[in-house]
Structures are given as C-alpha cells and as structure tokens.
Design a protein around this motif. Structure first.
Motif, PDB file in Angstrom:
ATOM      1  N   LEU A 287     -29.129 -29.125  44.549  1.00 55.47           N
ATOM      2  CA  LEU A 287     -30.552 -29.206  44.216  1.00 55.47           C
ATOM      3  C   LEU A 287     -31.053 -30.648  44.226  1.00 55.47           C
ATOM      4  N   THR A 288     -30.305 -31.559  43.604  1.00 57.95           N
ATOM      5  CA  THR A 288     -30.795 -32.926  43.446  1.00 57.95           C
ATOM      6  C   THR A 288     -30.790 -33.718  44.751  1.00 57.95           C
ATOM      7  N   GLU A 289     -30.118 -33.208  45.786  1.00 60.13           N
ATOM      8  CA  GLU A 289     -30.136 -33.907  47.072  1.00 60.13           C
ATOM      9  C   GLU A 289     -31.240 -33.409  48.001  1.00 60.13           C
ATOM     10  N   GLN A 290     -31.962 -32.352  47.579  1.00 62.07           N
ATOM     11  CA  GLN A 290     -33.043 -31.818  48.397  1.00 62.07           C
ATOM     12  C   GLN A 290     -34.251 -32.764  48.374  1.00 62.07           C
ATOM     13  N   SER A 291     -34.832 -32.996  49.534  1.00 66.84           N
ATOM     14  CA  SER A 291     -35.958 -33.932  49.634  1.00 66.84           C
ATOM     15  C   SER A 291     -37.157 -33.476  48.805  1.00 66.84           C
ATOM     16  N   LEU A 292     -37.398 -32.160  48.745  1.00 69.31           N
ATOM     17  CA  LEU A 292     -38.525 -31.666  47.949  1.00 69.31           C
ATOM     18  C   LEU A 292     -38.321 -31.947  46.458  1.00 69.31           C
ATOM     19  N   VAL A 293     -37.093 -31.792  46.002  1.00 66.36           N
ATOM     20  CA  VAL A 293     -36.786 -32.072  44.598  1.00 66.36           C
ATOM     21  C   VAL A 293     -36.948 -33.564  44.319  1.00 66.36           C
ATOM     22  N   LYS A 294     -36.488 -34.395  45.260  1.00 68.34           N
ATOM     23  CA  LYS A 294     -36.631 -35.838  45.087  1.00 68.34           C
ATOM     24  C   LYS A 294     -38.104 -36.244  45.036  1.00 68.34           C
ATOM     25  N   LYS A 295     -38.915 -35.647  45.905  1.00 67.85           N
ATOM     26  CA  LYS A 295     -40.346 -35.947  45.910  1.00 67.85           C
ATOM     27  C   LYS A 295     -40.995 -35.528  44.595  1.00 67.85           C
ATOM     28  N   ALA A 296     -40.577 -34.371  44.088  1.00 68.40           N
ATOM     29  CA  ALA A 296     -41.137 -33.890  42.819  1.00 68.40           C
ATOM     30  C   ALA A 296     -40.789 -34.837  41.676  1.00 68.40           C
TER      31      ALA A 296
ATOM     32  N   LEU B 203     -29.223 -39.212  43.019  1.00 72.23           N
ATOM     33  CA  LEU B 203     -28.600 -39.116  41.701  1.00 72.23           C
ATOM     34  C   LEU B 203     -27.099 -38.927  41.849  1.00 72.23           C
ATOM     35  N   PRO B 204     -26.303 -39.441  40.911  1.00 69.00           N
ATOM     36  CA  PRO B 204     -24.848 -39.298  40.990  1.00 69.00           C
ATOM     37  C   PRO B 204     -24.441 -37.819  41.016  1.00 69.00           C
ATOM     38  N   LYS B 205     -23.397 -37.531  41.799  1.00 67.28           N
ATOM     39  CA  LYS B 205     -22.890 -36.166  41.881  1.00 67.28           C
ATOM     40  C   LYS B 205     -22.011 -35.856  40.668  1.00 67.28           C
ATOM     41  N   TYR B 206     -22.057 -34.614  40.238  1.00 67.49           N
ATOM     42  CA  TYR B 206     -21.208 -34.163  39.141  1.00 67.49           C
ATOM     43  C   TYR B 206     -19.942 -33.508  39.685  1.00 67.49           C
ATOM     44  N   SER B 207     -18.865 -33.622  38.909  1.00 65.12           N
ATOM     45  CA  SER B 207     -17.643 -32.874  39.194  1.00 65.12           C
ATOM     46  C   SER B 207     -17.723 -31.514  38.523  1.00 65.12           C
ATOM     47  N   HIS B 208     -17.012 -30.543  39.076  1.00 63.95           N
ATOM     48  CA  HIS B 208     -16.992 -29.214  38.473  1.00 63.95           C
ATOM     49  C   HIS B 208     -16.000 -29.218  37.316  1.00 63.95           C
TER      50      HIS B 208
ATOM     51  N   THR C  64     -43.424 -37.032  39.327  1.00 63.79           N
ATOM     52  CA  THR C  64     -43.561 -36.540  37.947  1.00 63.79           C
ATOM     53  C   THR C  64     -42.845 -37.472  36.964  1.00 63.79           C
ATOM     54  N   ILE C  65     -41.528 -37.417  36.938  1.00 66.59           N
ATOM     55  CA  ILE C  65     -40.794 -38.258  35.982  1.00 66.59           C
ATOM     56  C   ILE C  65     -40.516 -39.656  36.523  1.00 66.59           C
ATOM     57  N   GLN C  66     -40.916 -39.917  37.776  1.00 68.48           N
ATOM     58  CA  GLN C  66     -40.847 -41.245  38.374  1.00 68.48           C
ATOM     59  C   GLN C  66     -39.422 -41.764  38.552  1.00 68.48           C
ATOM     60  N   VAL C  67     -38.537 -40.891  39.051  1.00 74.54           N
ATOM     61  CA  VAL C  67     -37.254 -41.314  39.608  1.00 74.54           C
ATOM     62  C   VAL C  67     -37.501 -41.508  41.097  1.00 74.54           C
ATOM     63  N   HIS C  68     -37.248 -42.694  41.622  1.00 76.08           N
ATOM     64  CA  HIS C  68     -37.635 -43.008  42.997  1.00 76.08           C
ATOM     65  C   HIS C  68     -36.952 -42.074  43.996  1.00 76.08           C
TER      66      HIS C  68
END
Length: 417
Positions: free
Chosen positions: A136-145, A158-163, A149-153
């Motif tokens: 989800l966090t690597e999707q361009s639409l999510v990044k644009k949102a 964002l750093p990837k999480y481990s399972h 909104t919360i102003q993360v460039h």
C-alpha cells in the motif's frame, strides 16, 4: 573539526539538569557551530546553531515568550556539538527548548509527527500485515494522498516492515545462548525489531562466532530519538526510564555489556537520556556500546573469527551521531580488518534525512540540498557498495544514489568462513 574530549563529556554528564543548561555560558561566540551546521548552509530561514542554542537560551531563561518555532528546523544532527571548541551541548539545548516550550496544536501534521515517531505502536500494528502495508505505502496514489494530507513528501518511500518482529524470530530460531561462557545483552532497537531482522541476525552470528552469547533485554522500548525530534518528550522520557531499568537488570545478571547495532540508539542511550530527558543513566552508560567499539576491542585482543577475502571496494559514510560520539573510528578499523576489502572513507557530511526530518514535505528540499554533495561522491566512487552504521542514512543513500547501502555487519558475516 574539534571533537569534545572524553574528560569534558564525563564532566558535563555529572551535572544535573539546571547545570547542564548553564553550559551555554561556555559559548565563546565563535560561530563555528553555525559554519558546520548543514541546515544553516541549505536553508536561509534557519538562523543557525549559535542563535538558536546558546544565544536563544539566554532569552528563554528570561521568558518562554522568546521561544521561536524556527527551532523545529534543527535536524538534531549534533554537528554543532562536534565542531564546538568549548564543549557546549548546543543540540541538547535546542532539543530541550523544543521539549519544554514547543506546542503541538491538533492538525494533520501533528498526526503525521505522531505516526513517524511512535515506532513501537505502529510497528506492532504493521508487522502482522507487513506484505499488505508495504504494498500500500509504495503505491503512487497513496503517496500523493499522504503528500497533500499529512504532508509526507511523495518522493519519499516509507521504510518496509518485516513480517513479524525480531523478538519473535529470536525466540523461535536462536539456539540456547546460555551455552556460551561470556554473555552480552542486545538492545536491538525499533529498526531491527520491525523493519530489518537481518542486522540482528548478523550480529548474533558474529557474536557466536566469537564465542559470546547474545541475550535480549526482558523488555525494550524505542530509544526515544524520533520522539525527541518530533516534540513528544514526555513519551520519550517514559521510554528512557523503562529502558534504563531494563539495562540495569541485564547488567546485574550475566551480561558484561549492552550492545547496540544502531549508532543513533547507542548515542541516545548514552547521551540523550541525562542531557535532554533528565533521566539518570549513570549506572549503565559506560556499559552501553556500539557493536564496532565492542568488537574492535575483542579483535585487538585476538578474539577474531576466521574470515575469507571479500575482494570488494566499499565507501563508508560516517553517521552524524556516530561522529559526535567519536566511535566512527572503530567501525572504520573493523572494516579495514576484513581481508580483501578496500575501504574508502568519505568526507564526513550529513546525508540530510536526519531520521524523520527529510520525510516531511516542508523539509524535503532542504534535506536533498544537504545530501546532494554526498550523493554525488557516492555515485562517482566506482565502489561496489556503500556502508553506514545508521539505518536512516542507509535509506537516504539507497534512495538517492545508484549503490546499495549495507550495515557493516553484513560484510563481516559475508567474510566469515
């Protein structure tokens, strides 16, 4: 640059909170701190370390009304302190003022700062669903949102999480460590626990190859540096108090030292707790070490695992907090002891990310301007890999250069026979 000598550090560490604040009186107004400040060079709106630190503190002691939100432009890189010839804790003065006088009104950017800084909370929520969260966090639409909104460039990833967490992996997969005569405790930190287990796995493998057992602390919280940087000092202090109690408990058992694989975690446990958060760590501070300082001592005494030649060329980037502590020399010397490894030490300069600083939309351009020279040097180095002890430095380098950037332990493990 002139580093603060160990004797000066010990002298300042013995002071209480009020006396620490008075170290600004040692300022000789030479402005070398501002000359070496990466933000002052890149952002004309930032008045510099001297004005925000010692000069500003004189006014803030008269009245909190003199507090200026421009202090939030400071990255807390500590290069001002590394440069200061008088041992003034300029970065600590600025960080303490932000914690004491800064206000966080409810807003979307406050929510962003909360998410970026409360790593234990969001790491616990994300790791069970890591593949979905990462996608989800690597999707361009999510990044644009997030950008609007919360102003993360939206240029930042964002750093990837481990399972699952590193602590869970340790319980399931690590052989009984009590078989080793010597024992150390491992402060793994948020990054290893939630984002990249391999650093912790490599650390255990190297320690075991040196016949040293690795125990985890019974409990552990984020070291607190992202909380300090984002103005959540009360939460950072609670974390610090818990961590110090756990460090004391570990050292009262079989562990001879507490080791961190993160340069920022090690620095925070040793230096930020008493000087920024007013948490007494005198019983444990001299037993907390970065992995390279501990390992260099062992290797120098002959406890060095057998290694095969790597035949690689690497460039080494010194993290800001590691230079401030003076421990970068131990990592450099360790790397030089790996057979067949050609080590080029880059001129020390800030990468610009500074933890969560460069993720924020309002700081992104300054962050990139700060790191530009470093990125160019790495791209022109003709090296096989970049190496750094700091996780956020590695993210910044990988995102803005053509080289992979790895933790020093990954090279040591690769060289193990």
């Amino acid at each position: 640059m002139t580093a603060v000598r160990p004797a000066e550090l010990i002298a300042v560490a013995s002071l209480n909170g009020d006396e620490q604040t008075k170290t600004f009186e040692n300022c000789i107004k030479c402005t070398v701190c501002t000359v070496y400040c990466p933000v002052a060079k890149a952002n004309p709106e930032y008045p510099g370390s001297k004005q925000c630190g010692p000069d500003g503190e004189r006014l803030r002691l008269k009245s909190p009304e003199f507090f200026d939100d421009v202090l939030k432009l400071c990255t807390n890189c500590k290069r001002c302190e590394t440069a200061c010839p008088s041992g003034v804790r300029i970065g600590d003065i600025i960080a303490s003022a932000r914690g004491k006088h800064g206000r966080k009104p409810l807003s979307l950017t406050t929510a962003r700062d909360f998410v970026l800084s409360h790593t234990d909370l969001f790491g616990s929520l994300a790791t069970p669903f890591a593949p979905i969260v990462n996608k989800l966090t690597e999707q361009s639409l999510v990044k644009k949102a997030m950008h609007h909104t919360i102003q993360v460039h939206d240029h930042k990833s964002l750093p990837k999480y481990s399972h699952g967490t590193f602590r869970r992996w340790y319980k399931k997969h690590v052989a009984d460590q009590s078989q080793y005569r010597r024992q150390i405790s491992y402060f793994h930190g948020c990054y290893v626990n939630y984002n990249d287990h391999s650093v912790g796995q490599n650390f255990i493998r190297v320690m075991n190859a040196m016949n040293i057992g690795v125990q985890l602390l019974e409990r552990e919280k984020c070291c607190g540096v992202p909380l300090i940087a984002n103005g959540f000092h009360a939460k950072a202090k609670k974390n610090a108090e818990l961590n110090v109690s756990q460090l004391e408990k570990a050292l009262e058992s079989r562990s001879e030292s507490v080791i961190s694989t993160s340069s920022t975690c090690a620095f925070t446990l040793q230096e930020e707790y008493p000087h920024v958060l007013d948490v007494d760590n005198q019983k444990v501070a001299d037993k907390v070490h970065l992995f390279s300082r501990f390992m260099f001592g062992e290797w120098r005494e002959g406890n060095i695992p057998k290694m095969k030649p790597l035949n690689k060329r690497i460039v080494y980037h010194t993290p800001c907090h590691l230079e401030r502590s003076g421990d970068h020399i131990f990592t450099i010397e360790l790397l030089k002891m790996i057979p067949g490894l050609e080590v080029q030490v880059l001129d020390s300069e800030c990468c610009g990310l500074a933890g969560t600083y460069g993720y924020k939309r309002e700081n992104y351009d300054v962050s990139m301007k700060i790191g530009h020279g470093l990125f160019e040097k790495i791209d022109h180095s003709q090296a096989d890999l970049a190496v750094s002890d700091c996780e956020t430095c590695r993210w910044q380098i990988e995102e803005n250069t053509g080289l992979s950037c790895v933790h020093p332990l990954s090279l040591i493990v690769e060289a193990l026979e």
